[in-house]
Scaffold this active site. Structure first.
Site, PDB file in Angstrom:
ATOM      1  N   LYS A 190      52.926  43.481  30.911  1.00 46.50           N
ATOM      2  CA  LYS A 190      51.493  43.634  30.672  1.00 46.50           C
ATOM      3  C   LYS A 190      51.303  44.529  29.460  1.00 46.50           C
ATOM      4  O   LYS A 190      51.801  45.663  29.439  1.00 46.50           O
ATOM      5  CB  LYS A 190      50.859  44.321  31.897  1.00 46.50           C
ATOM      6  CG  LYS A 190      49.647  43.601  32.472  1.00 46.50           C
ATOM      7  CD  LYS A 190      49.169  44.366  33.691  1.00 46.50           C
ATOM      8  CE  LYS A 190      47.861  43.860  34.238  1.00 46.50           C
ATOM      9  NZ  LYS A 190      47.436  44.635  35.409  1.00 46.50           N
ATOM     10  N   ARG A 207      35.978  45.486  45.160  1.00 50.18           N
ATOM     11  CA  ARG A 207      34.696  45.269  44.491  1.00 50.18           C
ATOM     12  C   ARG A 207      34.039  43.983  44.946  1.00 50.18           C
ATOM     13  O   ARG A 207      32.855  43.946  45.231  1.00 50.18           O
ATOM     14  CB  ARG A 207      34.896  45.204  42.963  1.00 50.18           C
ATOM     15  CG  ARG A 207      35.166  46.538  42.336  1.00 50.18           C
ATOM     16  CD  ARG A 207      35.750  46.406  40.961  1.00 50.18           C
ATOM     17  NE  ARG A 207      37.089  45.858  41.036  1.00 50.18           N
ATOM     18  CZ  ARG A 207      37.926  45.761  40.011  1.00 50.18           C
ATOM     19  NH1 ARG A 207      37.528  46.144  38.813  1.00 50.18           N
ATOM     20  NH2 ARG A 207      39.130  45.281  40.169  1.00 50.18           N
ATOM     21  N   HIS A 227      37.524  54.060  39.657  1.00 48.80           N
ATOM     22  CA  HIS A 227      38.751  54.619  40.242  1.00 48.80           C
ATOM     23  C   HIS A 227      38.487  56.043  40.764  1.00 48.80           C
ATOM     24  O   HIS A 227      38.908  56.404  41.859  1.00 48.80           O
ATOM     25  CB  HIS A 227      39.869  54.688  39.192  1.00 48.80           C
ATOM     26  CG  HIS A 227      40.279  53.364  38.622  1.00 48.80           C
ATOM     27  ND1 HIS A 227      40.371  53.113  37.273  1.00 48.80           N
ATOM     28  CD2 HIS A 227      40.630  52.200  39.233  1.00 48.80           C
ATOM     29  CE1 HIS A 227      40.782  51.878  37.074  1.00 48.80           C
ATOM     30  NE2 HIS A 227      40.932  51.296  38.231  1.00 48.80           N
ATOM     31  N   SER A 267      38.548  48.022  34.173  1.00 50.48           N
ATOM     32  CA  SER A 267      39.304  48.527  33.024  1.00 50.48           C
ATOM     33  C   SER A 267      39.350  47.530  31.876  1.00 50.48           C
ATOM     34  O   SER A 267      39.357  47.930  30.703  1.00 50.48           O
ATOM     35  CB  SER A 267      40.735  48.879  33.439  1.00 50.48           C
ATOM     36  OG  SER A 267      40.739  49.934  34.346  1.00 50.48           O
TER      37      SER A 267
HETATM   38  P1  ADP Z   1      45.552  46.736  39.123  1.00 52.33           P
HETATM   39  O1  ADP Z   1      46.253  46.470  37.839  1.00 52.33           O
HETATM   40  O2  ADP Z   1      46.459  47.009  40.287  1.00 52.33           O
HETATM   41  O3  ADP Z   1      44.425  45.805  39.461  1.00 52.33           O
HETATM   42  P2  ADP Z   1      43.544  48.628  38.397  1.00 52.33           P
HETATM   43  O4  ADP Z   1      43.845  49.799  37.558  1.00 52.33           O
HETATM   44  O5  ADP Z   1      42.716  47.551  37.787  1.00 52.33           O
HETATM   45  O6  ADP Z   1      44.940  48.132  38.874  1.00 52.33           O
HETATM   46  O7  ADP Z   1      42.856  49.054  39.763  1.00 52.33           O
HETATM   47  C1  ADP Z   1      43.481  49.875  40.713  1.00 52.33           C
HETATM   48  C2  ADP Z   1      42.657  49.885  41.998  1.00 52.33           C
HETATM   49  O8  ADP Z   1      41.361  50.358  41.725  1.00 52.33           O
HETATM   50  C3  ADP Z   1      42.470  48.515  42.636  1.00 52.33           C
HETATM   51  O9  ADP Z   1      42.490  48.676  44.047  1.00 52.33           O
HETATM   52  C4  ADP Z   1      41.094  48.107  42.202  1.00 52.33           C
HETATM   53  O10 ADP Z   1      40.492  47.215  43.126  1.00 52.33           O
HETATM   54  C5  ADP Z   1      40.400  49.447  42.212  1.00 52.33           C
HETATM   55  N1  ADP Z   1      39.243  49.459  41.328  1.00 52.33           N
HETATM   56  C6  ADP Z   1      39.178  49.106  40.034  1.00 52.33           C
HETATM   57  N2  ADP Z   1      37.919  49.238  39.546  1.00 52.33           N
HETATM   58  C7  ADP Z   1      37.159  49.694  40.589  1.00 52.33           C
HETATM   59  C8  ADP Z   1      35.774  50.002  40.747  1.00 52.33           C
HETATM   60  N3  ADP Z   1      34.895  49.855  39.765  1.00 52.33           N
HETATM   61  N4  ADP Z   1      35.375  50.453  41.953  1.00 52.33           N
HETATM   62  C9  ADP Z   1      36.265  50.573  42.971  1.00 52.33           C
HETATM   63  N5  ADP Z   1      37.563  50.272  42.894  1.00 52.33           N
HETATM   64  C10 ADP Z   1      38.010  49.845  41.726  1.00 52.33           C
END
Ligand code: ADP
Length: 163
Positions: free
Chosen positions: A43, A92, A19, A130
């Site tokens: 969630k 990703r 992120h 995450s």
């Molecule tokens: P959500 O619950 O909306 O999926 P996340 O917190 O998992 O939220 O992710 C938020 C954003 O960050 C999404 O666009 C996701 O694709 C991006 N993201 C998550 N992990 C990575 C990573 N390792 N590299 C790049 N983008 C990421």
């Protein structure tokens, strides 16, 4: 530079180096990035919303053009409410793409002025997510390499264990 405000929405439970990399890279495109922590009552999260916000604020304390908010309801409504013209998302994998494509297209149908901008993950950060980081933390593993250096995740875990 013309004001270009982007919203980076997500659960961020917790915020990872993946992120962080997307936000930092996006600052060459946007003048202001609002990291918007979505509240989702269905969630179950590891870190309470307020803790996630505090962690992200600490990570970006040196960046006045990165701010943190929380929101409930539709992301498009949140963007409209703060006059943001862009949604920022990270990609990703191909499955991320399929999922994100539908959301972005529907969001644009709801608000034609809102453009979604995708940044491809840096290759070395592709496996960071995450869910895996949460599992490592819950089982007492060392997740430091997946968490931005500016915070100490052990402090936040201790807080959780005390509550
Ligand atoms: P959500 O619950 O909306 O999926 P996340 O917190 O998992 O939220 O992710 C938020 C954003 O960050 C999404 O666009 C996701 O694709 C991006 N993201 C998550 N992990 C990575 C990573 N390792 N590299 C790049 N983008 C990421």
């Amino acid at each position: 530079m013309q004001e270009r405000v982007a919203v980076f929405p997500g659960s961020f439970d917790p915020f990872t180096v993946g992120h962080e990399s997307i936000v930092l890279r996006s600052l060459s495109i946007f003048s202001h990035v609002v990291i918007a922590v979505g509240y989702n009552s269905s969630k179950k999260s590891l870190f309470p919303l307020e803790t996630r916000i505090r962690m992200i604020e600490k990570i970006f304390e040196a960046y006045p053009n990165v701010t943190v908010s929380s929101y409930q309801g539709l992301t498009v409504d949140f963007c409209k409410g703060i006059n943001a013209g862009y949604l920022l998302r990270g990609l990703r994998t191909a499955s991320d793409f399929e999922f994100e494509r539908a959301i972005a297209q529907v969001n644009r149908m709801m608000d034609e002025n809102l453009e979604t901008v995708f940044l491809l993950t840096s290759p070395e950060l592709t496996p960071v997510n995450s869910t895996i980081v949460r599992d490592i933390l819950i089982h007492g593993g060392d997740a430091n390499m997946f968490i931005p250096k500016s915070i100490n995740i052990a402090d936040y875990m201790n807080e959780l264990n005390r509550s």
